[in-house]
Design a protein around this motif. Structure first.
Motif, PDB file in Angstrom:
ATOM      1  N   ARG A 187       0.909  -1.435  -0.194  1.00 40.40           N
ATOM      2  CA  ARG A 187       0.300   0.227  -0.254  1.00 40.40           C
ATOM      3  C   ARG A 187       0.788   1.217   0.352  1.00 40.40           C
ATOM      4  O   ARG A 187       0.656   2.247  -0.592  1.00 40.40           O
ATOM      5  N   SER A 190       2.412   1.529  -3.419  1.00 43.81           N
ATOM      6  CA  SER A 190       1.244   2.153  -4.747  1.00 43.81           C
ATOM      7  C   SER A 190       1.499   3.574  -4.327  1.00 43.81           C
ATOM      8  O   SER A 190       1.033   4.632  -4.925  1.00 43.81           O
ATOM      9  N   GLU A 191       1.261   4.336  -2.988  1.00 46.77           N
ATOM     10  CA  GLU A 191       1.115   5.384  -2.253  1.00 46.77           C
ATOM     11  C   GLU A 191       2.699   6.765  -2.922  1.00 46.77           C
ATOM     12  O   GLU A 191       1.960   7.208  -3.510  1.00 46.77           O
ATOM     13  N   LEU A 194       2.201   6.827  -6.832  1.00 44.28           N
ATOM     14  CA  LEU A 194       1.394   8.076  -7.060  1.00 44.28           C
ATOM     15  C   LEU A 194       1.863   9.033  -6.736  1.00 44.28           C
ATOM     16  O   LEU A 194       1.924  10.741  -7.737  1.00 44.28           O
ATOM     17  N   GLN A 433     -19.277   8.130 -14.777  1.00 41.79           N
ATOM     18  CA  GLN A 433     -18.532   7.448 -14.627  1.00 41.79           C
ATOM     19  C   GLN A 433     -17.831   6.014 -14.314  1.00 41.79           C
ATOM     20  O   GLN A 433     -18.513   5.510 -15.477  1.00 41.79           O
ATOM     21  N   PHE A 435     -15.964   2.282 -14.500  1.00 41.96           N
ATOM     22  CA  PHE A 435     -16.232   0.836 -13.392  1.00 41.96           C
ATOM     23  C   PHE A 435     -15.092   0.170 -14.436  1.00 41.96           C
ATOM     24  O   PHE A 435     -14.616   0.141 -15.558  1.00 41.96           O
ATOM     25  N   LYS A 522      -8.951  -4.829  -5.067  1.00 44.28           N
ATOM     26  CA  LYS A 522      -9.082  -4.687  -3.481  1.00 44.28           C
ATOM     27  C   LYS A 522     -10.145  -4.796  -2.923  1.00 44.28           C
ATOM     28  O   LYS A 522     -11.425  -4.320  -3.716  1.00 44.28           O
ATOM     29  N   ASN A 537     -12.516  -2.536  -5.292  1.00 44.27           N
ATOM     30  CA  ASN A 537     -12.554  -1.682  -5.876  1.00 44.27           C
ATOM     31  C   ASN A 537     -10.654  -1.324  -6.004  1.00 44.27           C
ATOM     32  O   ASN A 537      -9.691  -2.394  -5.670  1.00 44.27           O
ATOM     33  N   ILE A 539      -7.755   1.284  -7.720  1.00 46.67           N
ATOM     34  CA  ILE A 539      -6.846   2.670  -7.606  1.00 46.67           C
ATOM     35  C   ILE A 539      -6.372   2.828  -9.044  1.00 46.67           C
ATOM     36  O   ILE A 539      -5.335   2.429  -9.024  1.00 46.67           O
ATOM     37  N   GLY A 543      -4.808   8.546  -9.580  1.00 46.75           N
ATOM     38  CA  GLY A 543      -4.875   8.167  -8.299  1.00 46.75           C
ATOM     39  C   GLY A 543      -7.213   8.151  -8.260  1.00 46.75           C
ATOM     40  O   GLY A 543      -7.228   8.536  -7.272  1.00 46.75           O
ATOM     41  N   THR A 544      -7.866   7.968  -9.308  1.00 48.26           N
ATOM     42  CA  THR A 544      -8.892   7.785  -9.306  1.00 48.26           C
ATOM     43  C   THR A 544      -9.162   6.415  -8.870  1.00 48.26           C
ATOM     44  O   THR A 544      -8.448   6.002  -8.892  1.00 48.26           O
ATOM     45  N   VAL A 545      -9.854   6.664  -8.080  1.00 48.30           N
ATOM     46  CA  VAL A 545     -11.105   5.221  -7.024  1.00 48.30           C
ATOM     47  C   VAL A 545     -11.698   5.173  -7.869  1.00 48.30           C
ATOM     48  O   VAL A 545     -12.759   5.480  -8.735  1.00 48.30           O
ATOM     49  N   VAL A 546     -11.603   3.355  -8.625  1.00 43.35           N
ATOM     50  CA  VAL A 546     -13.117   2.944  -9.053  1.00 43.35           C
ATOM     51  C   VAL A 546     -12.994   1.863  -9.256  1.00 43.35           C
ATOM     52  O   VAL A 546     -12.259   0.800  -8.176  1.00 43.35           O
ATOM     53  N   LEU A 547     -14.240   1.771  -9.237  1.00 41.20           N
ATOM     54  CA  LEU A 547     -15.003  -0.108  -8.560  1.00 41.20           C
ATOM     55  C   LEU A 547     -15.117  -1.010 -10.081  1.00 41.20           C
ATOM     56  O   LEU A 547     -15.469  -0.792 -10.435  1.00 41.20           O
TER      57      LEU A 547
END
Lengths: 856, 168
Positions: A187, A190-191, A194, A433, A435, A522, A537, A539, A543-547
């Protein structure tokens, strides 16, 4: 405690936990097939595993329970007494597990009463059922009493020695790390990635040289770190294979057969999560091979084979996946029996069966409740096993195929992704949006055409698509997610992604397909687990979170069961192909025969409004919000005749162009076998797909039209890159990176192989070579290449674990252009592009680096 | 840089806590719709400004969506909607408190964040029986402070349970 045992306990506890809700549902509604099936699976799996762990109490108990549940399953309803018996069996199993966890041995206790009750119930429930259920009981009891079965007559010293030796060396060199710790590091990395990306963006906009160099280093280290952490997750597959010798030994005793086990490729590495997931399927397949495949010694000798049968389990690592093959030299699958059974179970009509190739018929063994075992034995049970195997393998994005030769044996081939953590996904949009759809579920994306092969219709108010000869139900993603109340419009040009999960094939109508990306999957947190429709989900790089959409859930929303509604599906890779198929996009462009282009040359397909097409400088261009893209077309027509046109967007080294076509027909995987060479410059040649003559379009011709400048610079021809690295891992890592950047790659494992190709006359525009290689290192190879007339002064980029100043100097001295960190993909591609472009402009990279040296 | 790290003052006090006669509770205070609430300090991880939010279709209304908090997707909950408080979020990038509950991180969107306040055990009062069910459900206890009553929120119920109104 024994590692296998503690894993078994942990696993079983998890399964019982997972089945808890099903148990409750079962109690409330004893005729619910779903819950019965899942409890059956639970019991069956426990039975299967404890059989070879010598857990006699559990084995005996679960066998009795399984017999009863099997009856209930067949009859579809359970008496209340049966329900409570099963519930108390699960409780008892848990009690035994608890004892097992504390002491490492099954606690003392007497299950006779419970077992007798289970058996009694099974007989009274099973009266109406003709098939013999209780036949295996004596054999079972025998196995249960004998605590330490004798080893089989056949010795297998080779396999044993190998295992022990490897265990010893590994123990010394490894430490145990909590999975949570690794997840946490992942994690953080990944941060870091970014943040690095953001920094690079900032650096690009303000050109500060002093800033650029440390940033480059940071970038390299970050990429390095990311890959390093990914590798931590990798484990040798040996962990999965260690339980097999014992399993096979016990099986040969139980079945009174002589079985030899051969394990190959146990050092193949893959994701540790997969090791856990595959344990059960692998055990099931090996059991099936031993039970159904291998004949007893007498039959074998009568058939002229050696008395002892062989099961070969091998793992191999290929470019982007792992293949595990489990093969036996037994009697092979009984085709006729499977056919008969499929007919009696109503899985297929006689007419369909007659036209079905054997490979497809074999796949019926993966149907739920399908078993061809004449006699129910403790070993392979009642056919539910292979169903679980298929589901498990497919759930992780893998596939399973069967090959069988009567009398010679059968082979199960599992093709699995390297890792679960990173998976390619198709990004789609609905109501603005994005997906993600797991790529392994996606078959193709089609655009609706009222007059073409993909027609949208309403069937009793529900949208369906006529796709070639199939009729598939459609989920309207917007409506499904509650993002729109509008009724489904049966317009042309609607984008439908065709998905398959388990046996269900269906379409999802989306607004657009945005991208294909490798995503880190995740799970959704517990607080969102109740929200239907999503599997997790991720990232994205920006940086966008995507479902991530839950494909099985989508199928369920259409009422498509993914397992019970089984239909044999042929897998494309049943037949070994000597030549890799190419994914081709078939389209029509004006009159004439259908045309094709390799999909890899097309970056996306768009439907553009005719009013966006303009004429500029005698050429058609797409004018969209001020940015202009040249358009080429295969034929002349009045474009105003139609409001929209499908356009294939072709990326030419970052300078895209569009090719206007009249209709997208299909996307197919075919081997390109040009039958007739092209008669004019627009066509490479023609071949036949599904009986239709198809022209393979020569993209270079259109690129010259639309982007003459880019073409001149050499973009139009794909640069061919030679990649030399002795490690498969890095070749696999870099080949996709380089080809994704638009180059052709030839990867070889040694300098001598590289030189051989060059001497054979293979044209390379640049070489990327590892420095540290056995036999011939990167410096030596560079020297040899420089001395080679054909290769001459072309670009050579070195890759090394550490691209520090000393290495840079050494590399330059050896005549190489530059050196890049092995994991620094961004830098590698940037350097490659710079060098190739410089070459194409006539400014040789070697000259430039020479002048740099002179200046220094 | 716009995500000030909250100093976990509690850890400094922890050592002394066991030895003092009067137990004290450290509470992180926030306001929503003009009301002040307390969050148990042990749950609070960090405070940040909300950037891009990915909505989760079909989720309950108080779930705003997913936020990328340092490379991790966290579920953002609008405290105002969760507690059914009046008004709406006016700020474009409101404050959020990252709290941890049952191993999962959540972003609690609030109007403003305040100090960590130390209450003594003596200040604890039980939730009065006439407080509405929906509110009582997510309140662990109240602190009687000179400045007024500060309800301490029950984080687990707040994030894991559906609001009473919609569940009923």
């Amino acid at each position: 405690m024994d590692e296998v045992l503690s894993e078994f306990i942990a696993e079983t506890n998890e399964q019982i936990e997972a089945a808890a809700s099903q148990l409750v549902a079962f109690e409330r509604e004893p005729s619910n097939f779903e819950s019965i099936a899942s409890i059956y699976r639970l019991i069956h799996t426990i039975k299967g595993t404890c059989g070879f762990l010598d857990l006699t109490r559990l084995a005996y108990l679960t066998h009795a329970a399984e017999t009863l549940i099997s009856r209930i399953r067949d009859e579809g309803v359970a008496a209340p007494e049966a329900v409570s018996l099963i519930l108390s069996t699960v409780d008892r199993v848990q009690t035994i597990l608890n004892g097992l966890e504390k002491t490492g041995a099954e606690p003392e206790g007497d299950d006779t009463a419970l077992i007798e009750a289970l058996e009694g119930q099974a007989i009274s429930a099973g009266e109406a059922v003709p098939e013999a259920v209780l036949a295996p009981m004596p054999e079972m009891a025998e196995a249960a009493i004998d605590p330490m079965p004798l080893p089989p007559a056949t010795p297998r010293p080779a396999a044993k020695e190998q295992t022990t030796k490897q265990v010893h060396t590994r123990e010394a060199a490894t430490i145990r790390v909590a999975v949570n710790t690794i997840e946490r590091i992942m994690r953080l990395v990944s941060e870091l990635v970014l943040t690095r990306n953001q920094l690079i963006e900032i650096a690009r906009s303000n050109e500060n040289e002093s800033f650029a160099i440390p940033l480059q280093r940071l970038s390299a280290v970050t990429t390095d770190l990311q890959d390093g952490v990914m590798q931590v997750r990798m484990q040798p597959i040996e962990k999965l294979f260690t339980s097999l010798p014992r399993l096979v030994r016990d099986l040969s005793v139980e079945l009174d057969k002589q079985i030899e086990l051969i394990v190959e490729g146990s050092d193949t590495e893959f994701d540790r999560q997969l090791v856990e997931v595959l344990r059960t399927p692998l055990v099931h397949i090996v059991r099936n091979c031993a039970d159904h495949g291998i004949e007893n010694a007498r039959d074998r000798q009568a058939a002229g084979k050696s008395a002892s049968g062989r099961i070969r389990v091998s793992a191999t690592h290929e470019a982007s996946h792992i293949t595990i093959e489990i093969a036996d030299d037994g009697r092979g699958l009984d085709l006729e029996r499977i056919q008969r059974k499929a007919l009696t179970q109503g899985l297929v009509t006689p007419a369909e069966l007659a036209a079905m190739p054997a490979e497809e018929v074999y796949r019926f063994i993966f149907a739920p409740g399908f078993s061809t075992a004449r006699q129910v034995t403790q070993v392979s049970g009642r056919g539910i096993g292979m169903d679980i195997v298929r589901q498990t393998v497919e759930s992780i994005g893998g596939s399973i195929t069967i090959a069988s030769t009567p009398g010679l044996g059968a082979a199960f081939k599992l093709k699995l992704p390297l890792t679960l953590a990173i998976a390619p996904a198709l990004l789609v949009t609905a109501a603005g949006q994005r997906f993600a759809l797991p790529q392994h579920t996606v078959i193709e994306a089609v655009t609706s055409r009222s007059n073409g092969v993909s027609r949208l219709r309403l069937a009793q108010g529900a949208p369906i698509i006529h796709l070639r000869d199939q009729v598939l139900p459609i989920v309207d993603l917007k409506r499904h997610l509650g993002l729109s109340e509008e009724p489904f419009a049966l317009d042309d040009d609607r984008l439908v992604v065709i998905l398959r999960t388990g046996a269900a094939t269906f379409g999802v109508a989306v607004d657009s397909v945005a991208d294909v990306q490798e995503i880190v999957v995740k799970p959704l947190g517990a607080s969102l687990a109740k929200v239907p429709g999503f599997a997790g989900n991720t990232i994205l790089g920006d940086g966008t979170v995507v479902l991530i959409l839950d494909v099985a859930g989508l199928a369920a929303s259409l009422g498509l069961a993914t397992s019970s509604n089984f239909r044999a599906v042929a897998q494309p890779d049943l037949v070994e192909l000597t030549k890799e198929p190419t994914r081709l996009i078939l389209f029509r462009a004006g009159p004439g025969v259908q045309k094709a282009l390799p999909l890899s040359q097309v970056s996306r397909i768009e439907n553009i409004d005719t009013k966006e097409i303009e004429l500029a400088g005698g050429m058609r261009v797409l004018n969209r919000g001020g940015s202009i893209m040249p358009l080429a077309s295969c034929w002349d027509t009045d474009y105003a005749s139609q409001p929209k046109w499908p356009v294939l967007i072709i990326g030419v080294g970052g300078e895209p162009m569009g090719l206007i076509v009249s209709e997208i027909v299909d996307i197919v995987d075919e081997r390109i076998d040009i039958e007739i060479a092209g008669s004019n410059e627009t066509v490479i040649g023609s071949m036949v797909f599904n009986g239709q003559v198809t022209e393979i379009v020569d993209l270079a011709y259109y690129m010259k039209q639309a982007r003459p400048d880019a073409f001149e610079r050499g973009h139009a021809r794909k640069f061919n890159i030679l990649l030399v690295d002795d490690k498969q891992f890095f070749r696999d890592l870099l080949v996709p990176v380089i080809s994704a950047a638009g180059y052709d790659v030839t990867a070889v494992e040694s300098g001598s192989e590289a030189l051989r190709l060059v001497n054979l006359g293979v044209e390379f525009d640049a070489a990327i070579t590892d420095i540290d290689m056995p036999d011939m290192n990167g410096y030596a190879l560079a020297g040899a290449l420089r001395g080679n007339k054909r290769f001459g002064a072309r670009t050579i980029i070195a890759i090394d674990a550490y691209a520090g100043p000393a290495v840079i100097a050494a590399v330059r001295a050896a005549g190489m252009h530059d050196v890049v960190g092995k994991f620094d993909r961004i830098q590698l591609i940037a350097k490659l592009r710079d060098a190739l472009e410089a070459n194409a402009f006539g400014n040789s990279a070697i000259e430039r680096s020479a002048s740099v040296e002179k200046a220094a | 840089m716009n995500r000030p790290e909250l100093f976990r003052r509690s850890s400094m006090h922890d050592a002394s806590r066991g030895h003092t006669a009067v137990l004290s509770d450290l509470v992180f205070t926030i306001t929503v719709a003009g009301e002040t609430f307390g969050l148990p300090i042990d749950c609070v991880r960090t405070v940040f400004r909300v950037g891009a939010v990915t909505p989760v279709p079909r989720a309950p209304p108080h779930i705003v969506g997913l936020i990328n908090l340092r490379g991790k997707a966290v579920n953002a909950i609008c405290l105002r909607r969760r507690l059914d408080l009046p008004g709406s979020q006016s700020e474009k990038n409101p404050f959020a408190v990252c709290i941890e509950c049952a191993g999962e991180d959540f972003a609690l969107i609030v109007d403003a964040v305040h100090d960590v306040v130390q209450f003594s055990e003596m200040q604890r009062i039980p939730v009065p029986s006439h407080v509405s069910d929906a509110r009582a459900r997510v309140t662990a206890l109240l602190y009687n402070d000179a400045g007024g009553i500060v309800p301490l929120l029950d984080i687990e119920r707040l994030v894991m349970e559906p609001p009473v109104a919609s569940a009923a």
